[in-house]
Design a protein around this motif. Structure first.
Motif, short mmCIF file in Angstrom:
data_model
loop_
_atom_site.label_atom_id
_atom_site.label_comp_id
_atom_site.label_asym_id
_atom_site.label_seq_id
_atom_site.Cartn_x
_atom_site.Cartn_y
_atom_site.Cartn_z
N SER A 310 18.16 -0.57 26.03
CA SER A 310 18.43 -1.81 26.75
C SER A 310 19.81 -2.35 26.41
O SER A 310 20.59 -2.73 27.31
CB SER A 310 17.38 -2.88 26.40
OG SER A 310 16.11 -2.51 26.85
N ALA A 311 20.14 -2.40 25.13
CA ALA A 311 21.43 -2.93 24.71
C ALA A 311 22.57 -2.07 25.21
O ALA A 311 23.62 -2.57 25.64
CB ALA A 311 21.47 -3.05 23.18
N GLN A 312 22.38 -0.76 25.17
CA GLN A 312 23.44 0.13 25.63
C GLN A 312 23.66 0.01 27.13
O GLN A 312 24.79 0.03 27.61
CB GLN A 312 23.13 1.57 25.23
CG GLN A 312 23.04 1.75 23.71
CD GLN A 312 23.30 3.17 23.27
OE1 GLN A 312 24.28 3.78 23.65
NE2 GLN A 312 22.41 3.69 22.44
N LEU A 313 22.59 -0.15 27.89
CA LEU A 313 22.73 -0.38 29.33
C LEU A 313 23.45 -1.70 29.60
O LEU A 313 24.24 -1.81 30.53
CB LEU A 313 21.36 -0.38 30.00
CG LEU A 313 20.68 0.99 30.15
CD1 LEU A 313 19.22 0.80 30.57
CD2 LEU A 313 21.41 1.85 31.19
N SER A 314 23.18 -2.71 28.76
CA SER A 314 23.82 -4.01 28.96
C SER A 314 25.32 -3.97 28.66
O SER A 314 26.08 -4.82 29.10
CB SER A 314 23.15 -5.08 28.08
OG SER A 314 23.55 -4.96 26.72
#
Length: 555
Positions: A310-314
């Protein structure tokens, strides 16, 4: 009359949520034979534990008594109950028992740390029991947000203890066993001395909802989304992962799992037989070739973890996949207290991309895995214990749960980490206190919370760092002027001159007038140089940085 006693000692998980580690003992005082229940982790944050990878309970007290440990029992496969098994086992060297799915996860943890996975034994569910010294321990099925969760029925010469582990009262859990009131009543019919009980949701006044209740809402949300759907939840909640995947499949979408923890949990569920008919998934490479409206991603990182999917996609792209305006991101999870900032950061990053973010603020897309207050009362009524010992909760949860039990006429006591209770008599009695703290996994090594490593890291982060280097010749004369390197500090100070130049000028003036006695004494020289840097920095930038002084002597 026997002088043997029955003791309970939480080393983690009582007075906090996470890092569960509990000890039971029976025998003569200070010679008790011991069993351990759960060895979990909690997770660091950048404010209080920067750079730390994982946090464990301090098991020094237990490790010093490793020769008295009969066995380790793991109630279920959440990280806060099983995550430290591989990291701490080398200090305890005892057989580990768990049910099939949990044992699968525990063996992976052991293998990851180079230990023999066969040290983990698979235990059958109640009425089967494991004999461990003076204890007989059975795994009593209970519903929770992970398959094959179990309470422990601990039979001792002083009476029966029921350690609930994490639980909820759920008759339709999607994956795993429904709560069986008749079974619990049968286990309790001959008397239970102590119910050691989950306290997480004691402040929630409404009865808990079933896992099955979220499926229709999720299906409707996914079906009506115009473009790509991405959903995150706890990787270990494979019932929810299955619900999400089935919603994607029914909406005509291909499903892709992103995140190592997510894939490992699904693999463990299939291998152990608790997860059947899971929808077919595609690889990230295949996902990049599909139209956005035909795709659903289920990703790790529901708690804002910086390295999760999730964080990497953000932050832009992950395994070739990106989010775009009009996509939908669903948080099918509750934010654990302390993780709000990290989660909000991800939500706002997605919002800036034009992604529609849906969370569980209205309770449509997530249900808790823990018993609410009415469910705790029902558990008290089913088990009818002589005493209730609250666990798994912050101090306010423990205190509220103890008050609830006492109001219903049941003996109780608040026992945060390090509080040893004697459960032998008719009411719990404090038998002593054990010093408890935390152990950090920092890279590849374990460090103590009081070792100063993380404290120094925080101080450097708050104040910046200056390195001062001075070379002194064999006769005691400086070889040139001192020079400085700065990290994490402004380059220009109040005097409008470069900070490094101002520092080096003040240091040079001191060295030029320093007496031979000072120049020949490393400790005195370092002290003076450090003090000058801090004073000058305070004047120039309003901060006193951390200072490292390196004095090199030739000859």
């Amino acid at each position: 009359m026997s002088s043997d006693r029955l003791i309970y000692l939480p080393l983690g998980g009582a007075g906090e949520i996470g890092m569960n580690a509990y000890v039971y003992g029976y025998g003569a005082p200070d010679k008790e034979r011991l069993i351990v229940v759960d060895l979990g982790v909690t997770f660091p944050d950048m404010d209080g534990t920067p750079g730390v990878d994982l946090i464990f309970a301090d098991i020094d007290w237990l490790a010093e008594r490793a020769d008295r440990i009969e066995a380790i029992f793991i109630t279920h496969a959440h990280e806060d109950h099983v995550g430290a098994v591989g990291h701490l086992w080398s200090r305890l060297h005892s057989k580990i028992y768990a049910r099939r799915f949990t044992a699968n996860i525990a063996r992976r943890k052991m293998d990851d740390q180079g230990h023999d996975p066969l040290e983990v034994q698979t235990a059958d569910a109640w009425p089967s029991q494991v004999t461990a010294g003076p204890f007989k321990v059975g795994f009593l099925p209970v519903s929770h947000s992970i398959p094959e969760a179990a309470a422990l029925v601990i039979d001792t010469p002083a009476g029966r203890i029921v350690h609930t582990g994490d639980f909820k009262i759920d008759e339709t859990p999607v994956v795993g066993e429904p709560f069986d009131r008749a079974l619990w009543a049968d286990v309790s019919k001959d008397g239970v001395k102590a119910l050691v009980c989950d306290s997480t949701n004691v402040f929630s006044p409404k009865p808990g909802r079933s896992e099955a209740s979220v499926g229709p809402n999720i299906e409707a949300l996914v079906k009506n989304a115009p473009r790509m759907v991405v959903a995150t939840t706890f990787a270990s909640n494979i019932a929810r992962v299955k619900t999400l995947a089935e919603a994607g499949k029914r909406a005509g979408r291909s499903v892709c799992l992103l995140g190592r923890a997510m894939r490992r949990m699904i693999e463990a569920g299939v291998e152990s037989g608790v997860l059947t008919d899971f929808p077919t998934t595609i690889s990230p490479d295949e996902a990049t070739e599909l139209p956005r409206e035909n795709l659903m991603l289920i990703v790790t990182g529901s708690q804002g973890e910086r390295r999760a999917a999730s964080a990497q996609l953000s932050r832009g792209k992950y395994l070739g996949l990106t989010l775009a305006e009009g996509d939908l991101f669903l948080f099918s999870s509750k934010t654990i207290p302390g993780n709000e900032v990290g989660v909000a950061r991800i939500m706002n990053a997605f919002s800036e991309m034009g992604v529609d973010v849906v969370d569980d603020s209205d309770g449509q897309y997530h249900v808790s895995g823990h018993a609410n207050r009415p469910d705790l009362e029902e558990m008290h009524d089913i088990v009818k214990p002589q005493m209730v010992i609250p666990m798994h909760g912050e101090h306010r949860h423990l205190r509220e749960h103890a008050g609830l039990a006492k109001a219903r006429g049941i003996e109780s006591a608040v026992a945060p980490n390090g509080t040893m209770l004697d459960l032998t008599g008719d009411a719990p009695v404090v038998a002593g206190y054990v010093e408890t703290s935390r152990t950090y996994l920092d890279g590849a090594v374990h460090i103590g919370a009081m070792d100063g490593v993380v404290r120094d890291r925080i101080r450097m982060a708050l104040n910046g760092h200056v390195i001062v280097t001075l070379i002194v010749e064999e006769g005691g004369e400086p070889l040139g002027d001192p020079w400085c390197d700065i990290k994490g500090l402004p380059e220009i100070g109040m005097s409008r001159a470069p900070l490094v130049e101002v520092l080096e000028e003040d240091l040079s003036q001191f060295v030029g007038r320093a007496k031979a006695k000072t120049l020949s004494d490393d400790d005195a020289l370092e002290k003076e140089l450090r003090q000058i840097v801090r004073q000058t920095s305070q004047t120039e930038i309003g901060k006193k940085p951390e200072v490292t002084v390196v004095v090199s002597r030739l000859g």
